[in-house]
Design a protein around this motif. Sequence first.
Motif, PDB file in Angstrom:
ATOM      1  N   ILE A   1       0.986  -1.038   0.189  1.00 18.97           N
ATOM      2  CA  ILE A   1       0.110   0.144   0.053  1.00 18.97           C
ATOM      3  C   ILE A   1       0.813   1.476   0.016  1.00 18.97           C
ATOM      4  O   ILE A   1       0.652   2.136  -0.565  1.00 18.97           O
ATOM      5  N   ALA A   2       2.049   1.184   0.754  1.00 22.10           N
ATOM      6  CA  ALA A   2       2.867   2.360   0.979  1.00 22.10           C
ATOM      7  C   ALA A   2       3.369   2.877  -0.693  1.00 22.10           C
ATOM      8  O   ALA A   2       3.589   3.795  -0.773  1.00 22.10           O
ATOM      9  N   PHE A   3       3.674   1.685  -1.236  1.00 22.21           N
ATOM     10  CA  PHE A   3       4.213   1.930  -2.804  1.00 22.21           C
ATOM     11  C   PHE A   3       3.417   1.909  -3.670  1.00 22.21           C
ATOM     12  O   PHE A   3       3.652   1.863  -4.807  1.00 22.21           O
ATOM     13  N   GLY A   4       1.952   1.879  -3.517  1.00 24.04           N
ATOM     14  CA  GLY A   4       1.013   1.948  -4.458  1.00 24.04           C
ATOM     15  C   GLY A   4       0.800   0.542  -5.358  1.00 24.04           C
ATOM     16  O   GLY A   4       0.247   0.550  -6.459  1.00 24.04           O
ATOM     17  N   THR A   5       1.101  -0.471  -4.799  1.00 19.59           N
ATOM     18  CA  THR A   5       1.039  -1.732  -5.566  1.00 19.59           C
ATOM     19  C   THR A   5       0.363  -2.836  -4.885  1.00 19.59           C
ATOM     20  O   THR A   5       0.100  -3.951  -5.421  1.00 19.59           O
ATOM     21  N   SER A   6      -0.638  -2.646  -3.886  1.00 16.78           N
ATOM     22  CA  SER A   6      -1.491  -3.415  -3.365  1.00 16.78           C
ATOM     23  C   SER A   6      -2.569  -3.701  -4.052  1.00 16.78           C
ATOM     24  O   SER A   6      -3.286  -2.811  -4.604  1.00 16.78           O
ATOM     25  N   SER A   7      -3.294  -5.032  -4.189  1.00 15.11           N
ATOM     26  CA  SER A   7      -4.490  -5.268  -4.987  1.00 15.11           C
ATOM     27  C   SER A   7      -5.356  -6.040  -4.031  1.00 15.11           C
ATOM     28  O   SER A   7      -6.447  -6.449  -4.165  1.00 15.11           O
ATOM     29  N   ASP A   8      -5.048  -6.039  -2.601  1.00 16.26           N
ATOM     30  CA  ASP A   8      -5.878  -6.835  -1.640  1.00 16.26           C
ATOM     31  C   ASP A   8      -5.984  -6.000  -0.393  1.00 16.26           C
ATOM     32  O   ASP A   8      -5.594  -4.903  -0.229  1.00 16.26           O
ATOM     33  N   ASP A   9      -6.863  -6.557   0.553  1.00 18.01           N
ATOM     34  CA  ASP A   9      -7.197  -5.577   1.680  1.00 18.01           C
ATOM     35  C   ASP A   9      -6.102  -5.703   2.522  1.00 18.01           C
ATOM     36  O   ASP A   9      -5.299  -6.588   2.759  1.00 18.01           O
ATOM     37  N   GLY A  10      -5.498  -4.249   3.095  1.00 12.40           N
ATOM     38  CA  GLY A  10      -4.468  -4.193   3.850  1.00 12.40           C
ATOM     39  C   GLY A  10      -4.814  -4.348   5.458  1.00 12.40           C
ATOM     40  O   GLY A  10      -4.668  -3.715   6.351  1.00 12.40           O
ATOM     41  N   ASP A  11      -5.358  -5.604   5.671  1.00 11.58           N
ATOM     42  CA  ASP A  11      -5.614  -5.988   7.112  1.00 11.58           C
ATOM     43  C   ASP A  11      -5.486  -7.297   7.363  1.00 11.58           C
ATOM     44  O   ASP A  11      -4.852  -8.109   6.397  1.00 11.58           O
ATOM     45  N   GLN A  12      -5.845  -7.969   8.680  1.00 10.20           N
ATOM     46  CA  GLN A  12      -5.569  -9.270   8.812  1.00 10.20           C
ATOM     47  C   GLN A  12      -6.181 -10.373   7.802  1.00 10.20           C
ATOM     48  O   GLN A  12      -5.804 -11.594   7.474  1.00 10.20           O
ATOM     49  N   SER A  13      -7.486  -9.895   7.051  1.00  8.39           N
ATOM     50  CA  SER A  13      -8.093 -10.875   6.533  1.00  8.39           C
ATOM     51  C   SER A  13      -7.462 -10.999   5.040  1.00  8.39           C
ATOM     52  O   SER A  13      -7.292 -11.994   4.690  1.00  8.39           O
ATOM     53  N   GLY A  14      -6.775  -9.799   4.630  1.00  7.69           N
ATOM     54  CA  GLY A  14      -6.268  -9.842   3.404  1.00  7.69           C
ATOM     55  C   GLY A  14      -4.587 -10.629   3.717  1.00  7.69           C
ATOM     56  O   GLY A  14      -4.289 -11.373   2.732  1.00  7.69           O
ATOM     57  N   ALA A  15      -4.071 -10.522   4.665  1.00 10.22           N
ATOM     58  CA  ALA A  15      -3.035 -11.451   5.164  1.00 10.22           C
ATOM     59  C   ALA A  15      -3.131 -12.681   5.193  1.00 10.22           C
ATOM     60  O   ALA A  15      -2.571 -13.645   4.447  1.00 10.22           O
ATOM     61  N   LEU A  16      -4.360 -13.252   5.595  1.00 11.83           N
ATOM     62  CA  LEU A  16      -4.887 -14.626   5.661  1.00 11.83           C
ATOM     63  C   LEU A  16      -5.011 -15.159   4.177  1.00 11.83           C
ATOM     64  O   LEU A  16      -4.913 -16.351   4.039  1.00 11.83           O
ATOM     65  N   ARG A  17      -5.862 -14.406   3.546  1.00 12.57           N
ATOM     66  CA  ARG A  17      -5.962 -14.847   1.989  1.00 12.57           C
ATOM     67  C   ARG A  17      -4.823 -14.861   1.242  1.00 12.57           C
ATOM     68  O   ARG A  17      -4.739 -15.748   0.457  1.00 12.57           O
ATOM     69  N   THR A  18      -3.925 -14.070   1.539  1.00  7.86           N
ATOM     70  CA  THR A  18      -2.629 -14.253   1.029  1.00  7.86           C
ATOM     71  C   THR A  18      -1.853 -15.686   1.102  1.00  7.86           C
ATOM     72  O   THR A  18      -1.353 -16.225   0.371  1.00  7.86           O
ATOM     73  N   LEU A  19      -2.063 -15.788   2.501  1.00  7.63           N
ATOM     74  CA  LEU A  19      -1.509 -17.004   3.169  1.00  7.63           C
ATOM     75  C   LEU A  19      -2.311 -18.209   2.273  1.00  7.63           C
ATOM     76  O   LEU A  19      -1.515 -19.243   2.001  1.00  7.63           O
ATOM     77  N   SER A  20      -3.409 -18.207   2.337  1.00  9.53           N
ATOM     78  CA  SER A  20      -4.327 -19.166   1.639  1.00  9.53           C
ATOM     79  C   SER A  20      -4.096 -19.593   0.236  1.00  9.53           C
ATOM     80  O   SER A  20      -4.245 -20.655  -0.307  1.00  9.53           O
ATOM     81  N   GLU A  21      -3.537 -18.810  -0.341  1.00  6.60           N
ATOM     82  CA  GLU A  21      -3.292 -18.629  -1.959  1.00  6.60           C
ATOM     83  C   GLU A  21      -1.622 -19.401  -1.995  1.00  6.60           C
ATOM     84  O   GLU A  21      -1.340 -19.761  -3.080  1.00  6.60           O
TER      85      GLU A  21
END
Length: 273
Positions: A45-65
């Motif tokens: 998000i800091a560098f404008g490249t995020s396409s997912d939620d910047g929260d714990q849910s987004g982190a868990l979805r990243t892990l699930s992938e």
Amino acid sequence: MSLTRSAQATASRTADSRWLELLARAGFIGYGIVHLLFAWLALQIAFGTSSDDGDQSGALRTLSEQPLGKFLVIAVAVGLLAMAIWQALEAASGHRAERGKERVMERVASAGRTIVYLYFAWTAFKVFKDASSNSADQQEALTGKLMTSSGGRWLVGLAGLVLAAIGIGLVIYGARKKFEKHLKTGEMSPKTRQLARRLGMAGYIAKGVAYGISGLLIIVAAVNYDPEKARGLDAALHTLREQSYGTFLLTLVALGIAAFGVYCFLQSRYRKV
């Protein structure tokens, strides 16, 4: 009175369970992984490249992938549930080394941690069932529904105040190094203790900043009747990025959250459970 003492004795025996201790310590590892992924999303998000939620849910979805991701997510959920049970038992009958007001405060804090860990476990289970769920949109929808109900805006505003207070509390907790009393510092080498102190301070302060901003945004949403602003941590991180020197500030917060993730790994070994 005897019934109360019996319940406390049962809680104490359960808290001393070896299996519960092992699961709780494993939970700290999962908690750390989630925060490291959360920090990675914050950097994006800091560098404008995020396409997912910047929260714990987004982190868990990243892990699930990831490979074996579903298994890892449900393992994290189990560990977090064990942590919630442990803290619930601590709230019921723990912290006996403390006395008077100090013990009451510690038990209240344990009750708060129980809610946090249950929320994380529930979020992990939701991601396990449906990795496409969007927590920010769900929070916005819930806030909008609350605002249309009688007294709903007051409830949303109160929730924002509580979240902001938690953020301030986390900053104070980290700055005063209060987390150290929960660690087995006597088993640490001087270098490990210094590392734990620095990671804990940076981690709690960074989390406090993120939660504090999130709480303020929810308060603003209630005042202005604007549910779109009540999107939790994701909105807080994006708002921080939009400020002067936002990329720099958000990078610092992301590094602090990553520090907390590493601190969780140390907790899995040295936390008093």
